[in-house]
Design a protein around this motif. Structure first.
Motif, short mmCIF file in Angstrom:
data_model
loop_
_atom_site.label_atom_id
_atom_site.label_comp_id
_atom_site.label_asym_id
_atom_site.label_seq_id
_atom_site.Cartn_x
_atom_site.Cartn_y
_atom_site.Cartn_z
N ILE A 1 0.83 -1.20 0.00
CA ILE A 1 0.00 0.00 0.00
C ILE A 1 0.87 1.25 0.00
N GLU A 2 1.98 1.19 0.70
CA GLU A 2 2.89 2.34 0.70
C GLU A 2 3.47 2.58 -0.68
N THR A 3 3.80 1.49 -1.35
CA THR A 3 4.34 1.62 -2.70
C THR A 3 3.34 2.30 -3.63
N LEU A 4 2.13 1.86 -3.56
CA LEU A 4 1.11 2.43 -4.44
C LEU A 4 0.86 3.91 -4.11
N ARG A 5 0.80 4.20 -2.85
CA ARG A 5 0.54 5.59 -2.46
C ARG A 5 1.72 6.49 -2.82
N PHE A 6 2.90 5.98 -2.56
CA PHE A 6 4.07 6.78 -2.86
C PHE A 6 4.19 7.01 -4.35
N ALA A 7 3.95 5.97 -5.15
CA ALA A 7 4.00 6.11 -6.60
C ALA A 7 2.98 7.14 -7.07
N HIS A 8 1.83 7.07 -6.47
CA HIS A 8 0.77 8.01 -6.81
C HIS A 8 1.24 9.44 -6.58
N ASN A 9 1.81 9.69 -5.44
CA ASN A 9 2.26 11.04 -5.11
C ASN A 9 3.52 11.43 -5.88
N TYR A 10 4.35 10.47 -6.12
CA TYR A 10 5.58 10.76 -6.83
C TYR A 10 5.27 11.19 -8.26
N ILE A 11 4.36 10.50 -8.87
CA ILE A 11 3.93 10.87 -10.22
C ILE A 11 3.35 12.27 -10.21
N TRP A 12 2.55 12.51 -9.22
CA TRP A 12 1.94 13.84 -9.12
C TRP A 12 3.04 14.90 -8.94
N ALA A 13 4.01 14.63 -8.10
CA ALA A 13 5.07 15.60 -7.86
C ALA A 13 5.89 15.85 -9.12
N LEU A 14 6.17 14.80 -9.84
CA LEU A 14 6.93 14.96 -11.08
C LEU A 14 6.15 15.78 -12.10
N SER A 15 4.89 15.47 -12.23
CA SER A 15 4.11 16.19 -13.23
C SER A 15 3.94 17.65 -12.83
N GLU A 16 3.83 17.90 -11.53
CA GLU A 16 3.75 19.30 -11.08
C GLU A 16 5.05 20.03 -11.37
N THR A 17 6.16 19.35 -11.16
CA THR A 17 7.45 19.96 -11.44
C THR A 17 7.57 20.32 -12.92
N ILE A 18 7.16 19.40 -13.76
CA ILE A 18 7.23 19.66 -15.20
C ILE A 18 6.31 20.81 -15.58
N ARG A 19 5.14 20.78 -15.00
CA ARG A 19 4.18 21.83 -15.35
C ARG A 19 4.72 23.20 -14.96
N ILE A 20 5.26 23.28 -13.76
CA ILE A 20 5.77 24.57 -13.29
C ILE A 20 6.99 24.98 -14.11
N ALA A 21 7.80 24.02 -14.44
CA ALA A 21 8.98 24.34 -15.25
C ALA A 21 8.57 24.88 -16.61
N ASP A 22 7.56 24.25 -17.19
CA ASP A 22 7.09 24.72 -18.49
C ASP A 22 6.54 26.13 -18.40
N LEU A 23 5.78 26.37 -17.34
CA LEU A 23 5.20 27.71 -17.19
C LEU A 23 6.29 28.76 -17.02
N GLN A 24 7.25 28.43 -16.23
CA GLN A 24 8.31 29.41 -15.98
C GLN A 24 9.18 29.61 -17.20
N ALA A 25 9.38 28.55 -17.94
CA ALA A 25 10.17 28.69 -19.16
C ALA A 25 9.44 29.56 -20.17
N GLY A 26 8.13 29.52 -20.09
CA GLY A 26 7.34 30.29 -21.04
C GLY A 26 7.31 31.77 -20.75
N ARG A 27 7.16 32.10 -19.49
CA ARG A 27 7.01 33.52 -19.17
C ARG A 27 7.97 34.02 -18.12
N GLY A 28 8.69 33.16 -17.48
CA GLY A 28 9.64 33.58 -16.46
C GLY A 28 8.94 34.09 -15.24
N GLY A 29 9.72 34.50 -14.26
CA GLY A 29 9.15 35.05 -13.05
C GLY A 29 8.98 34.02 -11.98
#
Length: 206
Positions: A101-129
């Motif tokens: 259960i820990e593996t599944l939950r951690f994977a769930h959150n890890y994926i979310w964290a990675l995708s958030e990182t990518i999303r934020i990186a893309d946004l910042q690369a686009g407009r900076g700030g």
DNA sequence: TAGGCCATCTGGTCCT
DNA sequence: AGGACCAGATGGCCTA
């Protein structure tokens, strides 16, 4: 593991209750009509029916054993996949193995964290700030099964949007960078990995 | 010793 | 009919 096969043998000998045919198993199981202390007259009939019942039971037992074997292999495959998932998740060597259960939950959150990182990186690369605010963690309550897992911890994760309230520009406390739901119920190292993900993001993009 | 986790067995159900 | 999948039951092992 080692005791599995012996268990299989013994348990399969039991065959507790299987329909009408099974009521004939054993000498004391002649169904409801005749009590165990039958007169010798019925021995012949018992013998005759006994053979077919025995053969039917052999077939049943063989099918059950095969089904058990398939089920065992299926669960082994499932565990292999879980191990593979553990392999791609960040982990510290001194940490004990994550539970299922820990593996599944951690994977769930890890994926979310990675995708958030990518999303934020893309946004910042686009407009900076400044980094944009984090989106809420994927609600485990959106689907029934995941919601059960998350709510088992006792937190009201399904109701709270769990936005990051702090200013991303000044991440004084890394804990504030992650939605509470994303960190709930995890071991320290898992928490650290997720936090590291976001702290590094602010190092790189701020 | 209680509780958590796990592997296995088992019967039911659905699908091919 | 046979296999895959699922959930409940059971017992073993480990840890606080």
């Amino acid at each position: 593991m080692d005791s599995v096969f012996s268990d299989t043998d013994t348990s399969c000998d039991l065959f507790p209750h299987t329909d009408d045919e099974d009521s004939v198993r054993g000498s004391s199981m002649r169904g409801a009509s005749p009590p165990p202390d039958q007169p010798q007259q019925q021995k012949k009939r018992r013998r005759g029916r006994g053979r077919s019942d025995v053969s039917a039971q052999v077939v049943k037992k063989s099918r059950r054993l095969k089904a058990n074997d398939r089920e065992r292999n299926r669960m082994h495959n499932l565990n292999d996949a879980l191990d593979a998932l553990r392999g791609v998740l960040p982990a510290f060597p001194d940490e004990t193995k994550l539970t299922k259960i820990e593996t599944l939950r951690f994977a769930h959150n890890y994926i979310w964290a990675l995708s958030e990182t990518i999303r934020i990186a893309d946004l910042q690369a686009g407009r900076g700030g400044e980094p944009p605010p984090l989106r809420p963690a994927p609600s485990p309550a959106s689907d029934g099964s995941a919601g059960r897992c998350w709510s088992s911890g006792g937190s009201s994760s399904s109701s709270s949007p769990a936005y990051c309230a702090s200013s991303p520009g000044s991440p004084a406390a890394p804990d504030d960078l992650l939605p509470r739901d994303a960190l709930f119920g995890f071991r320290s190292f898992e928490k650290n990995v997720l936090l590291h993900l976001f702290v590094s993001q602010f190092v790189f993009y701020s």
